[in-house]
Enzyme design. Structure first.
Site, PDB file in Angstrom:
ATOM      1  N   LYS A  20      81.315 -47.644  42.632  1.00  8.05           N
ATOM      2  CA  LYS A  20      82.685 -47.873  42.961  1.00  8.05           C
ATOM      3  C   LYS A  20      82.744 -47.561  44.587  1.00  8.05           C
ATOM      4  O   LYS A  20      83.648 -47.974  45.321  1.00  8.05           O
ATOM      5  CB  LYS A  20      83.680 -46.691  42.391  1.00  8.05           C
ATOM      6  CG  LYS A  20      84.043 -46.988  41.128  1.00  8.05           C
ATOM      7  CD  LYS A  20      85.248 -46.157  40.631  1.00  8.05           C
ATOM      8  CE  LYS A  20      84.847 -44.839  40.278  1.00  8.05           C
ATOM      9  NZ  LYS A  20      84.059 -44.905  38.934  1.00  8.05           N
ATOM     10  N   TYR A  60      84.207 -35.521  30.694  1.00  7.04           N
ATOM     11  CA  TYR A  60      84.396 -35.547  29.258  1.00  7.04           C
ATOM     12  C   TYR A  60      85.556 -36.128  28.905  1.00  7.04           C
ATOM     13  O   TYR A  60      86.627 -35.738  29.332  1.00  7.04           O
ATOM     14  CB  TYR A  60      84.387 -33.997  28.805  1.00  7.04           C
ATOM     15  CG  TYR A  60      84.120 -34.153  27.145  1.00  7.04           C
ATOM     16  CD1 TYR A  60      82.850 -34.569  26.630  1.00  7.04           C
ATOM     17  CD2 TYR A  60      84.914 -33.987  26.223  1.00  7.04           C
ATOM     18  CE1 TYR A  60      82.484 -34.367  25.375  1.00  7.04           C
ATOM     19  CE2 TYR A  60      84.668 -34.237  24.976  1.00  7.04           C
ATOM     20  CZ  TYR A  60      83.465 -34.274  24.647  1.00  7.04           C
ATOM     21  OH  TYR A  60      83.230 -34.605  23.255  1.00  7.04           O
ATOM     22  N   TYR A  98      79.771 -43.607  29.287  1.00  8.34           N
ATOM     23  CA  TYR A  98      78.461 -44.189  29.066  1.00  8.34           C
ATOM     24  C   TYR A  98      77.735 -42.696  28.578  1.00  8.34           C
ATOM     25  O   TYR A  98      77.703 -41.726  29.427  1.00  8.34           O
ATOM     26  CB  TYR A  98      77.721 -44.713  30.361  1.00  8.34           C
ATOM     27  CG  TYR A  98      78.426 -45.878  30.801  1.00  8.34           C
ATOM     28  CD1 TYR A  98      78.269 -47.160  30.368  1.00  8.34           C
ATOM     29  CD2 TYR A  98      79.310 -45.761  32.055  1.00  8.34           C
ATOM     30  CE1 TYR A  98      79.092 -48.144  30.657  1.00  8.34           C
ATOM     31  CE2 TYR A  98      80.049 -46.786  32.409  1.00  8.34           C
ATOM     32  CZ  TYR A  98      79.792 -48.008  31.801  1.00  8.34           C
ATOM     33  OH  TYR A  98      80.331 -49.195  32.394  1.00  8.34           O
ATOM     34  N   HIS A 135      75.021 -37.774  33.148  1.00  7.45           N
ATOM     35  CA  HIS A 135      75.347 -38.077  34.519  1.00  7.45           C
ATOM     36  C   HIS A 135      76.373 -37.158  35.011  1.00  7.45           C
ATOM     37  O   HIS A 135      77.178 -36.631  34.404  1.00  7.45           O
ATOM     38  CB  HIS A 135      75.469 -39.444  34.755  1.00  7.45           C
ATOM     39  CG  HIS A 135      76.783 -40.041  34.014  1.00  7.45           C
ATOM     40  ND1 HIS A 135      76.700 -40.350  32.756  1.00  7.45           N
ATOM     41  CD2 HIS A 135      77.947 -40.327  34.436  1.00  7.45           C
ATOM     42  CE1 HIS A 135      77.914 -40.774  32.271  1.00  7.45           C
ATOM     43  NE2 HIS A 135      79.014 -40.686  33.289  1.00  7.45           N
ATOM     44  N   VAL A 136      76.087 -37.033  36.294  1.00 10.33           N
ATOM     45  CA  VAL A 136      76.907 -36.042  37.359  1.00 10.33           C
ATOM     46  C   VAL A 136      77.557 -36.890  38.254  1.00 10.33           C
ATOM     47  O   VAL A 136      76.820 -37.492  39.093  1.00 10.33           O
ATOM     48  CB  VAL A 136      75.974 -34.922  37.706  1.00 10.33           C
ATOM     49  CG1 VAL A 136      77.082 -33.849  38.615  1.00 10.33           C
ATOM     50  CG2 VAL A 136      75.430 -34.156  36.522  1.00 10.33           C
ATOM     51  N   HIS A 137      78.799 -36.768  38.721  1.00  8.78           N
ATOM     52  CA  HIS A 137      79.490 -37.357  39.650  1.00  8.78           C
ATOM     53  C   HIS A 137      79.296 -36.481  40.894  1.00  8.78           C
ATOM     54  O   HIS A 137      79.858 -35.187  40.818  1.00  8.78           O
ATOM     55  CB  HIS A 137      80.975 -37.656  39.411  1.00  8.78           C
ATOM     56  CG  HIS A 137      81.113 -38.423  38.149  1.00  8.78           C
ATOM     57  ND1 HIS A 137      81.632 -39.815  38.105  1.00  8.78           N
ATOM     58  CD2 HIS A 137      80.938 -38.191  36.776  1.00  8.78           C
ATOM     59  CE1 HIS A 137      81.554 -40.435  36.995  1.00  8.78           C
ATOM     60  NE2 HIS A 137      81.127 -39.197  36.091  1.00  8.78           N
TER      61      HIS A 137
HETATM   62  O1  G7M Z   1      81.507 -40.423  33.534  1.00 11.83           O
HETATM   63  P1  G7M Z   1      81.710 -41.829  33.135  1.00 11.83           P
HETATM   64  O2  G7M Z   1      81.008 -42.412  32.363  1.00 11.83           O
HETATM   65  O3  G7M Z   1      83.193 -42.173  33.187  1.00 11.83           O
HETATM   66  O4  G7M Z   1      81.304 -42.699  34.543  1.00 11.83           O
HETATM   67  C1  G7M Z   1      80.289 -43.690  34.649  1.00 11.83           C
HETATM   68  C2  G7M Z   1      79.979 -43.842  36.267  1.00 11.83           C
HETATM   69  O5  G7M Z   1      79.217 -44.790  36.548  1.00 11.83           O
HETATM   70  C3  G7M Z   1      81.324 -44.692  36.953  1.00 11.83           C
HETATM   71  O6  G7M Z   1      81.891 -43.538  37.935  1.00 11.83           O
HETATM   72  C4  G7M Z   1      80.880 -45.761  37.243  1.00 11.83           C
HETATM   73  O7  G7M Z   1      81.464 -46.265  38.404  1.00 11.83           O
HETATM   74  C5  G7M Z   1      79.427 -45.700  37.396  1.00 11.83           C
HETATM   75  N1  G7M Z   1      78.775 -46.923  37.017  1.00 11.83           N
HETATM   76  C6  G7M Z   1      79.028 -47.840  36.165  1.00 11.83           C
HETATM   77  N2  G7M Z   1      78.098 -48.647  36.029  1.00 11.83           N
HETATM   78  C7  G7M Z   1      78.052 -49.765  35.232  1.00 11.83           C
HETATM   79  C8  G7M Z   1      77.290 -48.687  37.033  1.00 11.83           C
HETATM   80  C9  G7M Z   1      76.168 -49.327  37.582  1.00 11.83           C
HETATM   81  O8  G7M Z   1      75.767 -50.476  37.093  1.00 11.83           O
HETATM   82  N3  G7M Z   1      75.527 -48.749  38.700  1.00 11.83           N
HETATM   83  C10 G7M Z   1      76.061 -47.632  39.663  1.00 11.83           C
HETATM   84  N4  G7M Z   1      75.422 -47.365  40.226  1.00 11.83           N
HETATM   85  N5  G7M Z   1      77.025 -47.044  38.963  1.00 11.83           N
HETATM   86  C11 G7M Z   1      77.640 -47.366  37.942  1.00 11.83           C
END
Ligand code: G7M
EC number: 3.6.1.59
Length: 236
Positions: A106, A168, A172, A176-178
């Site tokens: 994003k 949560y 996916y 993973h951590v934001h």
């Molecule tokens: O926690 P959640 O599963 O909702 O977040 C997944 C995060 O992965 C989101 O912030 C997406 O914008 C990010 N994201 C999803 N995809 C498919 C990709 C990707 O292909 N590359 C990157 N760098 N981030 C992604």
């Protein structure tokens, strides 16, 4: 810039502005081919809060997740350097306590106001917050510490201006951590979805089974199959 007055009243005006092409660039994200789940994710829908006990997780959520095949190939591509390799900001290569830090899909990286990175863990056996125990503390501490250091080094943003959290439910199921700029109201950073990593670490340090005991709240769209499962079980 072209300006056209729409309304003027005392000290208040509204204008239509037409920025020149070099200032009106739009970043577009394309998902192709998109699954039905992708399409639903981007549609506006009625949303409901679910309060999921540990038993609900075991009996409803987990079997549902296991029956789904929402691909996390993009995560494996990053971890194996098959995609986005040139975008990696930091890596700890340890197979159990390591991770890769990359800019989130994003973030266009043009400005720091909406800074957004994501740390993907190397190990593949942790689906979400629900799987975490004290065993994962070294991994989580590495992400917190090294993630902050890498971001201040590369982008000059101090850790006091970062919001570092897990979702949560995540979209996916690979831990993973934001990392987002504190001043940016990032989608999914609201209380019903975000869990601060520092709090997660403290909770696990106090009780290894914290996330296998407590109920967790999360939003679900009314047309999501998981919402229907909770409805069928009489939980909403
Ligand atoms: O926690 P959640 O599963 O909702 O977040 C997944 C995060 O992965 C989101 O912030 C997406 O914008 C990010 N994201 C999803 N995809 C498919 C990709 C990707 O292909 N590359 C990157 N760098 N981030 C992604």
């Amino acid at each position: 810039m072209n300006t056209e007055l729409q309304m003027h009243n005392d000290i208040y005006c509204t204008f239509y502005l037409s920025p020149p092409p070099e200032m009106s660039e739009i970043k577009a994200t394309v998902v192709y081919p998109a699954t039905e789940k992708h399409i639903q994710k981007y549609l506006r829908q009625e949303v409901h809060l679910i309060r999921e006990s540990w038993e609900d997780y075991k009996n409803i959520t987990l079997p549902f997740i296991q029956s789904q095949s929402f691909s996390i190939q993009w995560v494996y591509n990053i971890l194996q350097k098959k995609a986005e390799a040139d975008r990696i900001v930091h890596e700890n290569p340890d197979p159990s306590n390591g991770f890769v830090l990359v800019p989130d899909l994003k973030w266009n990286q043009n400005q720091l106001e909406d800074l957004y990175l994501i740390a993907l863990v190397h190990r593949r056996d942790i689906k979400s917050l629900r799987d975490l125990t004290a065993e994962h503390l070294p991994l989580l501490r590495n992400i917190l510490q090294e993630g902050k250091e890498a971001i201040v080094k590369r982008f000059g943003v101090p850790s006091s201006q970062l919001r570092i959290y897990l979702h949560y439910q995540p979209s996916y199921q690979h831990l993973h951590v934001h990392f987002t700029a504190l001043g940016y109201d990032a989608p999914g950073s609201s209380v019903e979805r975000a869990h601060l990593l520092a709090d997660v670490i403290d909770n696990l340090a106090m009780d290894s089974l914290y996330y296998q005991k407590r109920a967790l709240t999360f939003p679900l769209r009314a047309d999501e199959p998981l919402f229907k499962k909770f409805q069928e079980a009489g939980k909403v």
